[in-house]
Every structure is written in structure tokens, then in C-alpha cells.
Scaffold this active site. Structure first.
Site, mmCIF file in Angstrom:
data_model
loop_
_atom_site.group_PDB
_atom_site.id
_atom_site.type_symbol
_atom_site.label_atom_id
_atom_site.label_comp_id
_atom_site.label_asym_id
_atom_site.label_seq_id
_atom_site.Cartn_x
_atom_site.Cartn_y
_atom_site.Cartn_z
ATOM 1 N N ASP A 192 23.892 -37.902 46.879
ATOM 2 C CA ASP A 192 24.767 -38.306 46.344
ATOM 3 C C ASP A 192 25.099 -39.656 45.341
ATOM 4 O OD1 ASP A 192 27.576 -36.964 44.443
ATOM 5 O OD2 ASP A 192 28.085 -37.682 45.269
ATOM 6 N N GLU A 276 20.386 -36.239 42.639
ATOM 7 C CA GLU A 276 20.677 -35.004 41.297
ATOM 8 C C GLU A 276 20.136 -35.998 39.933
ATOM 9 O OE1 GLU A 276 24.970 -32.896 41.795
ATOM 10 O OE2 GLU A 276 25.182 -34.899 42.139
ATOM 11 N N CYS A 328 29.857 -24.946 50.005
ATOM 12 C CA CYS A 328 29.728 -25.976 52.039
ATOM 13 C C CYS A 328 28.942 -26.332 52.265
ATOM 14 C CB CYS A 328 30.784 -24.563 52.674
ATOM 15 S SG CYS A 328 31.136 -24.726 53.747
ATOM 16 N N CYS A 331 28.549 -22.991 55.388
ATOM 17 C CA CYS A 331 28.700 -21.229 55.558
ATOM 18 C C CYS A 331 27.420 -20.825 54.325
ATOM 19 C CB CYS A 331 29.338 -20.244 55.893
ATOM 20 S SG CYS A 331 30.974 -21.332 54.482
ATOM 21 N N CYS A 347 36.784 -24.893 54.464
ATOM 22 C CA CYS A 347 36.348 -23.654 53.534
ATOM 23 C C CYS A 347 36.877 -22.683 54.317
ATOM 24 C CB CYS A 347 35.173 -24.373 54.099
ATOM 25 S SG CYS A 347 33.706 -22.472 53.590
ATOM 26 N N CYS A 349 35.490 -20.774 56.560
ATOM 27 C CA CYS A 349 34.990 -20.844 57.458
ATOM 28 C C CYS A 349 35.474 -21.376 58.243
ATOM 29 C CB CYS A 349 33.423 -21.070 57.310
ATOM 30 S SG CYS A 349 33.009 -22.627 57.023
ATOM 31 N N ASP A 356 32.113 -36.058 48.876
ATOM 32 C CA ASP A 356 30.549 -36.735 48.794
ATOM 33 C C ASP A 356 29.533 -36.689 50.078
ATOM 34 O OD1 ASP A 356 32.028 -38.068 46.425
ATOM 35 O OD2 ASP A 356 32.431 -39.950 47.492
#
Length: 423
Positions: A192, A276, A328, A331, A347, A349, A356
Site C-alpha cells: 500500500d 494498487e 475488513c 471478515c 470492525c 466483527c 494502511d
């Protein structure tokens, strides 16, 4: 694969004058050829082919008193100037027709003698040589002293002599180098890219952004202010321009060296690298433009790509609109967009994510998912024609034909067969 090796050269005063003549002759031939094609287009004449253009602006021009000095330089330099014009026209036409991807390419423009960066190219036809004493022999220029930082892996096919804006001279060799696969590695990594941290790896490693331009901003500001005080057209202004160019070249060289070391380390330690596909051009239009340019993401990604191809590693770019910062990694739940000041989030969850590191993990997962489907297998079901009873707009209507609605097999040769198996 073809690689380019750059070396610093140190011409003498006489050799600098010879290089200056070669730069000027190549520029004049380029401009004459461009002017000839533009005039032909304005008059509605056919496009001038390469052979006729070479005869007009080089062969016949040398016989005239106005262009007799074109014979003082190597003919290969002049032919390569025409080749550069042809490449510029091909890129322009391909961009107009949509065959060339990316940003639109403008039509070729005239080269200016005031441009501080000049370049000429010698191919194998020019019979340039690297001598046993380490000097580079160029026709009608002489033997240039070269600082060899490393040996060439193979015989070069061409060499380009470049004078940059800082007044430095470089010899850029094009070499056909063989791939050098590294020993297999077990690790795979997703990257990233950011501004606070230049790279954040999926294993949690964070590399701080060096910000070379920001660190040199005070010195650059002072030199730029001194340049603005100089009178236009004066020799002091020319000296100040070179001083500013040297300061910027030092920043660019430092950034390039640092990115080479980091990219080599990442490629050496990982079997697969995923990043990316960032839209750097769009990000450079925002208020973060200076920081985006200072980071140099495009240059770093290009280094990763060609080094992965050379050293036998897997490299891939995931889609730029993938919600890597919103999903996330545990999950798979999409939690929605978040402002840049949110560096961590929880999250539902129960997983607590560093923004990052979570994005890098999602980049790795997306890269793996795309690479597993890259073997040519059919990922989605192939489209099949709907049966007649399902293709109608009235689901309960009777079929309009008495033909059977059973699927009709097709032979490899393309002939249909009936129920009895005969064509």
C-alpha cells in the site's frame, strides 16, 4: 529483455564543442522535417514518406550553402533525429485513433535551442566502440572518458549521449540482457503506497517517506529567489539556471537511488508482489500535488515491474477502485469510506485494523485472487442461449413453433445434427 545502463561521461572542451554541433544538427534536421510535413498537410499534399523526407532534409540539404555544415556530424545522428520524429507521429496518430492507452499525446513540436537538455543517438551503423582503455569512441567526436560504475552485461546495440539541464553528460547504452532468476522465495507481499509512509507491506512493515523534495525546499527556494533577481538574457541568469538545475538533479538522483535499493530488497525477499494501480495524474491535481510528486510512486512501481520480470518474480496491479481501505481483511465486510485522519478502525466483527496494514493485506488478497485465475481457465460460466420456454416475454404463453426445444449439439466442424445423429 532490453535494459538501459547510464554512465557519466566527461568530455573535454573540444569534445563538448563537437557534441554541441551534433546536438544542433540533430535539432535542425528534426525541425526541418517537421516543418516539411506540416506544410504538406496545410497544402493538402500527401504525407511525405520517410525516404523522401530523408532525401529532402539531409541529402539535398547538405548540398546547399545554408545546410552544408550538416556534413560535419555523423549521418547516423541525423537519421536518428528523423526516427524520433516518426515515433512522435506514430504515437500521435495512435493516440487519436484510441490504439494508444493512457493520456492523449499531442502532435510533435519544434525543438528549441534554448532547451537545456539535448540528446543524440548512435546505433550500430555508426560503429561506436568501447575501447580497451575504457573510453567510448564516437564518430566525429572522439574518445570520451566514461566513469564505469559496473560492467555492461552484453554488447550494446545503441548509445545515447545526453546533456541534462545541469550541464552533465551521460552515455546511455541499450543492452539485450538475459533474465537472472533468483532462488524461489516463500513470501508474497501486498504493498500500500502512501505519503506518511511510503510503503506499507502486508506483513506489517512500514517504510517512512523520505520526502527528499521537502527537505531540500529551503535551499531550492533560496536558489529560485536568486534566479528571479537576475536580468533576463544575462550570463548571470544562465549560471543561476544551471545552479537551480543542479539542486533539483541532486534531489532526483537521491530519490532514484533510494527507490532502487528499496525495490531490489522487496523483489529479492518476495516471490510475488502486488500493488494498487494508482491514478497519479489525478492525485497530482489535488492539494496534495507536491507530496505526490515528491513520493515518485510511478517510478517506484515501474522499478518493481521490470525487476520482477528480470528476476523471475510475479508482479501484478489490482484495480484502482478496489475498496482496500474500506474492507475488513478478516471478515470481508465493507465499512464505508473514511477520511484520511482515521488511521485505525474497529470492525463490527471485533478486529482492530491499522488502516494502511489492512489495505496492504487486502491488496495481497486481491492480487492472489487474480493470479489464481490467470491460467486461461473460464472463471465465470460461459453464456448459453436460453431455452425457448424461458426466452419469451410471456412466461405462460405457448411456443409459436412445433420444433423441439431440446438443446441441439454442435459438431467441431460447425454442422448441426438432428436427433438421429445424422447431419
Amino acid at each position: 529483455m532490453q535494459l538501459r545502463y547510464n554512465y557519466r561521461v566527461y568530455p573535454t572542451s573540444g569534445q563538448r564543442e563537437a557534441l554541441g554541433r551534433a546536438f544542433g544538427c540533430a535539432r535542425v534536421v528534426f525541425n526541418d522535417a517537421l516543418r516539411a510535413r506540416q506544410e504538406a498537410w496545410e497544402l493538402g499534399l500527401p504525407y511525405i514518406c520517410d525516404g523522401d523526407l530523408s532525401k529532402q532534409v539531409i541529402t539535398e540539404a547538405k548540398a546547399t550553402p545554408q545546410r552544408a555544415w550538416l556534413g560535419e556530424v555523423s549521418a547516423v545522428v541525423l537519421q536518428q533525429a528523423l526516427a524520433d520524429l516518426n515515433v512522435a507521429y506514430r504515437n500521435f496518430f495512435a493516440s487519436l485513433s484510441g490504439k494508444r492507452k493512457g493520456r492523449k499525446v499531442a502532435a510533435p513540436r519544434f525543438r528549441s535551442r534554448k532547451d537545456n537538455r539535448q540528446a543524440i543517438r548512435f546505433t550500430a551503423n555508426a560503429r561506436f566502440r568501447v575501447l580497451d582503455n575504457g573510453r567510448l569512441r564516437l564518430p566525429k567526436i572522439g574518445d570520451l572518458a566514461v566513469r564505469w560504475s559496473r560492467a555492461l552485461p552484453a554488447a550494446p546495440s545503441s548509445v545515447t549521449v545526453v546533456m541534462d539541464a545541469a550541464g552533465r553528460y551521460f552515455a546511455s547504452f541499450v543492452v539485450q540482457a538475459a533474465d537472472e532468476p533468483l532462488p524461489p522465495a516463500d513470501a508474497e507481499v501486498g504493498i500500500d503506497l502512501g505519503l506518511t509512509h511510503f510503503t506499507v507491506l502486508s506483513d506489517g512493515t512500514k517504510v517512512a517517506a523520505p520526502r527528499f523534495l521537502r527537505k531540500a525546499a529551503r535551499k531550492l527556494r533560496r536558489l529560485q529567489q536568486a534566479l528571479s533577481r537576475k536580468q533576463r538574457g544575462s550570463n548571470n541568469r544562465k549560471k543561476a539556471v544551471v545552479t537551480v538545475a543542479k539542486a533539483h538533479a541532486r534531489v532526483a538522483d537521491t530519490r532514484r537511488d533510494w527507490q532502487h535499493k528499496l525495490s531490489t530488497e522487496i523483489i529479492r525477499d518476495n516471490q510475488a508482489v502486488y500493488v494498487e494501480d494508482l491514478c497519479v495524474t489525478g492525485l497530482a491535481r489535488t492539494r496534495l500535488a507536491k507530496s505526490v510528486h515528491d513520493a515518485g510512486w510511478s517510478q517506484f512501481v515501474a522499478m518493481l515491474e521490470y525487476k520482477a520480470a528480470r528476476y523471475g518474480r510475479t508482479f501484478a496491479k489490482i484495480h484502482r477502485f478496489a475498496p482496500t481501505s474500506q474492507r475488513c481483511s478478516v471478515c470481508g465486510r465493507l465499512d464505508g469510506p473514511k477520511p484520511l485522519n482515521v488511521r485505525s478502525w474497529t470492525c463490527p466483527c471485533g478486529a482492530v485494523h491499522d488502516r494502511d496494514v489492512n489495505a496492504a493485506t487486502n491488496v495481497l488478497a486481491a492480487g492472489r485472487a487474480e493470479s489464481l485465475n490467470a491460467c486461461g481457465a473460464q472463471v465465470r460460466p460461459a453464456p448459453v442461449p436460453a431455452p425457448r420456454r424461458e426466452a419469451g416475454i410471456r412466461p405462460h404463453a405457448a411456443p409459436c413453433s412445433t420444433r423441439s426445444t431440446e438443446a441441439i449439439p454442435v459438431l467441431q466442424g460447425g454442422e448441426n445434427v438432428n436427433a438421429t445423429g445424422t447431419p
